[in-house]
Write an enzyme that holds these catalytic residues in place. Structure first.
Site, PDB file in Angstrom:
ATOM      1  N   HIS A   1      -0.775  -4.382  -8.506  1.00 13.83           N
ATOM      2  CA  HIS A   1       0.498  -5.096  -8.365  1.00 13.83           C
ATOM      3  C   HIS A   1       0.203  -6.585  -8.560  1.00 13.83           C
ATOM      4  O   HIS A   1      -0.547  -7.180  -7.789  1.00 13.83           O
ATOM      5  CB  HIS A   1       1.126  -4.830  -6.992  1.00 13.83           C
ATOM      6  CG  HIS A   1       1.465  -3.384  -6.795  1.00 13.83           C
ATOM      7  ND1 HIS A   1       1.078  -2.657  -5.692  1.00 13.83           N
ATOM      8  CD2 HIS A   1       2.138  -2.525  -7.602  1.00 13.83           C
ATOM      9  CE1 HIS A   1       1.512  -1.409  -5.820  1.00 13.83           C
ATOM     10  NE2 HIS A   1       2.159  -1.309  -6.964  1.00 13.83           N
TER      11      HIS A   1
ATOM     12  N   GLU B   1       0.078  -9.511  -5.880  1.00  9.12           N
ATOM     13  CA  GLU B   1      -0.736  -9.347  -4.669  1.00  9.12           C
ATOM     14  C   GLU B   1      -2.025 -10.143  -4.846  1.00  9.12           C
ATOM     15  O   GLU B   1      -3.066  -9.629  -5.246  1.00  9.12           O
ATOM     16  CB  GLU B   1      -0.958  -7.862  -4.396  1.00  9.12           C
ATOM     17  CG  GLU B   1       0.395  -7.183  -4.155  1.00  9.12           C
ATOM     18  CD  GLU B   1       0.317  -5.683  -3.931  1.00  9.12           C
ATOM     19  OE1 GLU B   1       1.381  -5.082  -3.729  1.00  9.12           O
ATOM     20  OE2 GLU B   1      -0.797  -5.128  -3.952  1.00  9.12           O
TER      21      GLU B   1
ATOM     22  N   HIS C   1      -5.064  -4.223  -2.269  1.00 10.72           N
ATOM     23  CA  HIS C   1      -3.654  -4.638  -2.347  1.00 10.72           C
ATOM     24  C   HIS C   1      -3.307  -5.583  -1.206  1.00 10.72           C
ATOM     25  O   HIS C   1      -4.086  -5.752  -0.271  1.00 10.72           O
ATOM     26  CB  HIS C   1      -2.732  -3.413  -2.192  1.00 10.72           C
ATOM     27  CG  HIS C   1      -2.764  -2.461  -3.340  1.00 10.72           C
ATOM     28  ND1 HIS C   1      -1.709  -2.275  -4.185  1.00 10.72           N
ATOM     29  CD2 HIS C   1      -3.751  -1.638  -3.781  1.00 10.72           C
ATOM     30  CE1 HIS C   1      -2.024  -1.380  -5.105  1.00 10.72           C
ATOM     31  NE2 HIS C   1      -3.265  -0.970  -4.882  1.00 10.72           N
TER      32      HIS C   1
ATOM     33  N   GLU D   1      -4.950  -2.245   2.060  1.00 14.26           N
ATOM     34  CA  GLU D   1      -3.931  -3.292   2.184  1.00 14.26           C
ATOM     35  C   GLU D   1      -4.483  -4.403   3.064  1.00 14.26           C
ATOM     36  O   GLU D   1      -4.855  -4.168   4.211  1.00 14.26           O
ATOM     37  CB  GLU D   1      -2.656  -2.716   2.830  1.00 14.26           C
ATOM     38  CG  GLU D   1      -2.030  -1.555   2.061  1.00 14.26           C
ATOM     39  CD  GLU D   1      -1.222  -2.012   0.846  1.00 14.26           C
ATOM     40  OE1 GLU D   1      -0.943  -3.220   0.725  1.00 14.26           O
ATOM     41  OE2 GLU D   1      -0.881  -1.141   0.017  1.00 14.26           O
TER      42      GLU D   1
HETATM   43 ZN   LIG Z   1       0.165  -3.133  -3.971  1.00 15.86          ZN
END
Ligand SMILES: [Zn+2]
Length: 341
Positions: free
Chosen positions: A64, A67, A161, A225
């Protein structure tokens, strides 16, 4: 010339983003410390040490594009290696996945790249856009990387991420569905050393990058994350010291000594509901800034759309990754409940 630019500046990411044509042809060169560098396309760089490698490590970021913290961490690692400040002792593949979405500071250009793996890029219900091509390319690169390694190597893939919203548990990892295989406590200990204290055990196949590596190549693979989305340059890098140091130690040391995993220091959840959006009027019934891992009581209405209501099935069922703006057919919310490992 290009090799000099890379090794003097270390700026592989910047060159990939702003002069991608430099990498239209694959490049191979050897650093002064004997490490072989292979660049197969913009944003994809592989390091092979001269000595035998015990691990095959994939670190990916920017699946993404907005990010930024993981992108900055990986940029720094690659740069240090190119400038001979860090010597990888294992085969290492670093992937900056979605360069065009970095340019527009968006999660993706046309389509969520992390829903396109395990062949989903070739499903017929969509255009053949950039993200679909890239998913296919990344699958091939990862396949080549793992299959060209030694059969006895430990295969690892950390897909880094940051989350769209704040989280009650700042750093967390999604453990892909293992189809009955044992979860690795050693891996949980590694992630804990990275500052991750919350683990989500997925219980079904998905089309994420980490599931692909886990399922196809038996890699220890995770979606990690690392906090909340910020713009480039606006991350408080002090929040990422543990993950930087632990990744550096993984790369630079033949063997990594970590304390044993202690589950009592962690939060472990299993995914209970995967709620997909089926109608245009899909709506979440909690505030848009509700942090990830906020929990509700059994029966609480979480979301609704024409023809369906989604409620907690357990007390203390918590929400993760809510996003009512996803395309129809995509996941709009996960719910999780505490479990033991
Ligand atoms: Zn992500």
């Amino acid at each position: 010339m290009l090799v000099e630019r890379l090794t003097l500046s270390g700026q592989f990411l910047a060159l990939s983003r702003f002069e991608p044509q430099l990498f239209n042809q694959p490049i191979e060169f050897v650093l002064a410390n004997g490490v072989t560098v292979n660049i197969s396309s913009p944003g994809i760089i592989q390091f092979t040490p001269a000595s035998t490698s015990l691990k095959d490590i994939v670190i990916s970021c920017g699946v993404h594009g907005n990010e930024t913290a993981p992108i900055e961490i990986c940029d720094d690692l690659v740069s240090q290696i190119l400038r001979l400040e860090l010597t990888p002792q294992h085969r290492l593949l670093v992937i900056f996945a979605n360069l065009p979405s970095m340019a527009i500071e968006k999660r993706f250009v046309e389509e969520n790249l992390n829903r396109l793996f395990s062949g989903a890029h070739s499903s017929t219900d969509g255009e053949h856009n950039f993200e679909r091509q890239r998913a296919q390319e990344l699958e091939q690169v990862v396949a080549d990387f793992f299959t060209q390694g030694s059969e006895t190597s430990e295969r690892l893939h950390y897909d880094l991420h940051t989350a769209i919203r704040a989280s009650k548990n700042d750093k967390f990892a999604v453990y892909p569905f293992l189809h009955g295989k044992q979860h690795s406590l050693e891996q949980l200990a590694f992630l804990y050393a990275c500052g991750v204290n919350t683990f989500l055990l997925s219980e079904s196949p998905t089309t994420t990058f980490s599931y692909y590596s886990s399922r196809q190549f038996g890699a220890h693979a995770f979606t990690v994350e690392l906090g909340k989305v910020q713009r480039f340059g606006e991350n408080d890098m002090s929040k990422f010291v543990a993950v930087r140091e632990t990744l550096t130690a993984l790369i630079a040391n033949k063997e990594l000594k970590l304390p044993e995993f202690s589950p009592e220091k962690c939060f472990i959840y299993r995914v209970n509901q995967v709620i997909n959006k089926h109608q245009a009027d899909f709506k979440l019934h909690f505030d848009s800034d509700t942090p990830n891992f906020t929990d509700f009581e059994k029966g609480h209405l979480l979301a609704s759309e024409t023809g369906a209501q989604y409620r907690c099935e357990f007390d203390n069922e918590a929400i993760v990754f809510p996003n009512e703006n996803v395309a129809i057919g995509q996941r709009a919310l996960l719910t999780v409940v505490a479990t033991k490992i």
